[in-house]
Write a protein that holds these residues in place. Structure first.
Motif, PDB file in Angstrom:
ATOM      1  N   ALA A 123      -1.639   4.164 -12.124  1.00 31.77           N
ATOM      2  CA  ALA A 123      -2.169   3.657 -10.743  1.00 31.77           C
ATOM      3  C   ALA A 123      -2.035   4.602  -9.592  1.00 31.77           C
ATOM      4  O   ALA A 123      -3.007   4.699  -8.893  1.00 31.77           O
ATOM      5  CB  ALA A 123      -1.596   2.509 -10.495  1.00 31.77           C
ATOM      6  N   GLN A 124      -0.987   5.501  -9.561  1.00 36.15           N
ATOM      7  CA  GLN A 124      -0.711   6.519  -8.664  1.00 36.15           C
ATOM      8  C   GLN A 124      -1.845   7.440  -8.699  1.00 36.15           C
ATOM      9  O   GLN A 124      -2.323   8.161  -7.677  1.00 36.15           O
ATOM     10  CB  GLN A 124       0.635   6.972  -8.360  1.00 36.15           C
ATOM     11  CG  GLN A 124       1.758   5.990  -8.016  1.00 36.15           C
ATOM     12  CD  GLN A 124       3.012   6.414  -7.884  1.00 36.15           C
ATOM     13  OE1 GLN A 124       3.545   7.041  -9.240  1.00 36.15           O
ATOM     14  NE2 GLN A 124       3.963   6.567  -7.110  1.00 36.15           N
ATOM     15  N   LYS A 126      -4.711   7.138  -9.916  1.00 37.45           N
ATOM     16  CA  LYS A 126      -5.996   6.758  -9.833  1.00 37.45           C
ATOM     17  C   LYS A 126      -6.125   6.451  -8.184  1.00 37.45           C
ATOM     18  O   LYS A 126      -7.263   6.759  -7.827  1.00 37.45           O
ATOM     19  CB  LYS A 126      -6.100   5.288 -10.324  1.00 37.45           C
ATOM     20  CG  LYS A 126      -7.427   4.595 -10.327  1.00 37.45           C
ATOM     21  CD  LYS A 126      -7.597   3.377 -10.704  1.00 37.45           C
ATOM     22  CE  LYS A 126      -8.941   2.556 -10.566  1.00 37.45           C
ATOM     23  NZ  LYS A 126      -9.994   3.377 -10.982  1.00 37.45           N
ATOM     24  N   SER A 127      -5.082   6.127  -7.409  1.00 33.27           N
ATOM     25  CA  SER A 127      -5.369   6.225  -6.018  1.00 33.27           C
ATOM     26  C   SER A 127      -5.586   7.397  -5.451  1.00 33.27           C
ATOM     27  O   SER A 127      -6.128   7.412  -4.483  1.00 33.27           O
ATOM     28  CB  SER A 127      -3.852   5.424  -5.576  1.00 33.27           C
ATOM     29  OG  SER A 127      -2.906   6.260  -5.306  1.00 33.27           O
ATOM     30  N   GLU A 131      -8.685   7.775  -2.838  1.00 33.73           N
ATOM     31  CA  GLU A 131      -8.397   7.573  -1.567  1.00 33.73           C
ATOM     32  C   GLU A 131      -9.023   8.970  -0.724  1.00 33.73           C
ATOM     33  O   GLU A 131      -8.643   8.934   0.343  1.00 33.73           O
ATOM     34  CB  GLU A 131      -7.215   7.442  -1.281  1.00 33.73           C
ATOM     35  CG  GLU A 131      -6.720   5.785  -1.639  1.00 33.73           C
ATOM     36  CD  GLU A 131      -5.250   5.595  -1.154  1.00 33.73           C
ATOM     37  OE1 GLU A 131      -4.900   5.781  -0.256  1.00 33.73           O
ATOM     38  OE2 GLU A 131      -4.808   4.756  -1.990  1.00 33.73           O
ATOM     39  N   ARG A 135      -5.107  10.861   1.465  1.00 35.18           N
ATOM     40  CA  ARG A 135      -4.274  10.416   0.599  1.00 35.18           C
ATOM     41  C   ARG A 135      -3.734  11.838   0.235  1.00 35.18           C
ATOM     42  O   ARG A 135      -2.663  12.153   0.273  1.00 35.18           O
ATOM     43  CB  ARG A 135      -4.688   9.877  -0.568  1.00 35.18           C
ATOM     44  CG  ARG A 135      -3.481   9.841  -1.883  1.00 35.18           C
ATOM     45  CD  ARG A 135      -2.326   8.957  -1.144  1.00 35.18           C
ATOM     46  NE  ARG A 135      -1.383   8.948  -2.108  1.00 35.18           N
ATOM     47  CZ  ARG A 135       0.059   9.149  -1.942  1.00 35.18           C
ATOM     48  NH1 ARG A 135       0.351   8.910  -0.586  1.00 35.18           N
ATOM     49  NH2 ARG A 135       0.908   8.681  -2.905  1.00 35.18           N
TER      50      ARG A 135
END
Length: 423
Positions: A123-124, A126-127, A131, A135
């Motif tokens: 998930a990290q 993917k973010s 972003e 990010r």
């Protein structure tokens, strides 16, 4: 008075090189440490900064060390976060200098010994893909990473099991990971297609791959490049992970003493000649490296990469800093598919507009760079003869991996790159 220590890793050990001192970024000067200069392991950190007892000028200091910093949005964002002027390279360097390109480390108040790796969840990752540059710039600040260039990028550690880790403190990264660009469609696929084509045609490139954390859309993909300035033959471990050795490198602008804002040749002052002169005078194998440099310049023309400026060519030093070679090729993107300006980053045979450059332009450049017409002709013909087949094979490989847009991108390159007007 500010005092930033400049360190370099030599055979895995951090060594003080010298100090940058000054009241502000406008008057800061670099001076070599006398012990480093007199030691058997000592060597200049740049061709443009040879050993001398005196401090270098503020201009020479800024030209080299500012080139270690990110550019564009990332730099502006970092400056905002630390509440300093975007021009204040000294403060930005103090905040980001622990993990630069190459083996240099910048530390204000001494080298910190803390180092660990933080495992990233899917998930990290993917973010990070979704972003964009905001990010990545946040990660630059959190991890004190200074990665030059204008696009959003971070340094991460990738282990053989396919897991990603965020380096913290003084822990080195193994890969540079870039995000998609909001204005440039399929930029990740574009770069991987270009790099695979370069590899197919025989150009030395680092290992790279697309990290797909979703359906393959721009918001789901990252471009990962194995760092050629890291050597995993180290013996130390952090958190059970083998720590890579840092290898020193400098880009051509740094080596020539040319400021980052002058990385493009705007008037015909001989950048191409200067590039070949640099290799002739300083490479440990100048004959081979001149041949490689010529191949890369021709390839960038063929594929339509007009952003092949001085900072996108580099020198790579041996672990003991005693020898230097042309680094592997990097940052190759077909910019012409985005209807970019047609000007190349430097003049080739007196021409800057890619639409006016052809085989004869390269032959005309032969005398300027000190190569024979025959060498340039043979190299140009070999690469142009192999180009379309190499591009097609790269596109097929990516298509078979699920990136079906590679076929259209291949066709766009054939229509817009320098290869398009050779027929």
């Amino acid at each position: 008075m500010r005092n930033l220590g400049v360190y370099i890793e030599i055979n895995g050990e951090q060594t003080l090189v010298g100090n940058i001192t000054g009241e502000a970024y406008t008057d800061a000067t670099f001076k070599y440490d006398s012990e480093f200069m007199n030691a058997s392991y000592g060597a200049p950190i740049s061709i443009s900064l040879p050993f001398q007892e005196e401090s270098f000028t503020a201009e020479n200091t800024r030209t080299f060390f500012e080139s270690l910093l990110p550019e564009g949005f990332s730099r502006r964002a970092v400056a905002d976060w630390i509440k300093t002027d975007e021009k204040d390279y000294l403060s930005i360097l103090a905040g980001l200098g622990r993990e630069c390109l190459g083996a240099i480390k910048i530390a204000e108040g001494g080298v910190l010994s803390d180092a660990h790796y933080e495992k990233l969840t899917k998930a990290q990752v993917k973010s990070l893909a979704a972003e964009g540059a905001t990010r990545s710039t946040q990660i630059l600040m959190e991890t004190h990473l200074s990665l030059t260039g204008a696009s959003g990028k971070v340094g991460l550690y990738y282990d053989p099991k396919g897991k990603w880790y965020l380096p913290k403190g003084d822990a080195p990264s193994t890969h540079i990971v870039k995000q998609s660009h909001v204005r440039l469609d399929r930029i990740v696929l574009n770069e991987q297609l270009c790099m695979l084509t370069a590899k197919n045609i025989g150009i030395d490139v680092p290992e790279s791959f697309i990290v797909n954390v979703g359906g393959g859309e721009d918001s789901d993909v990252l471009y990962a490049t194995k760092r050629y300035d890291r050597d995993l033959n180290g013996v130390k471990e952090i958190d059970g992970l083998l720590v890579p050795l840092r290898l020193h490198q400098e880009d051509f602008a740094q080596a020539m003493g040319i400021a980052a804002e002058d990385k493009y040749e705007k008037q015909p002052i001989g950048y191409m000649k200067k590039m070949f002169d640099l290799i002739k005078k300083h490479s440990s194998n100048p004959i081979e490296d001149q041949s490689k440099l010529l191949e890369r310049i021709i390839f960038n023309f063929l594929i339509g990469n007009t952003d092949c400026h001085l900072k996108n060519y580099a020198l790579l030093y041996s672990p003991d800093l005693k020898s230097v070679r042309l680094s592997p090729a990097y940052d190759i993107v077909s910019t012409r598919v985005y209807n970019s300006i047609p000007e190349m980053s430097f003049y080739i045979g007196g021409e800057l507009d890619i639409n006016n450059i052809n085989r004869d332009s390269f032959i005309k450049s032969a005398e300027d760079v000190g190569l024979s017409n025959r060498v340039v002709e043979t190299t140009f013909d070999r690469l142009s003869d192999r180009f379309e087949k190499s591009l097609k094979e790269a596109a097929e490989s990516l298509t078979n991996s699920g990136f079906v847009a590679a076929k259209k991108l291949k066709n766009d390159i054939l229509k817009t790159g320098g290869y398009s007007h050779l027929k």
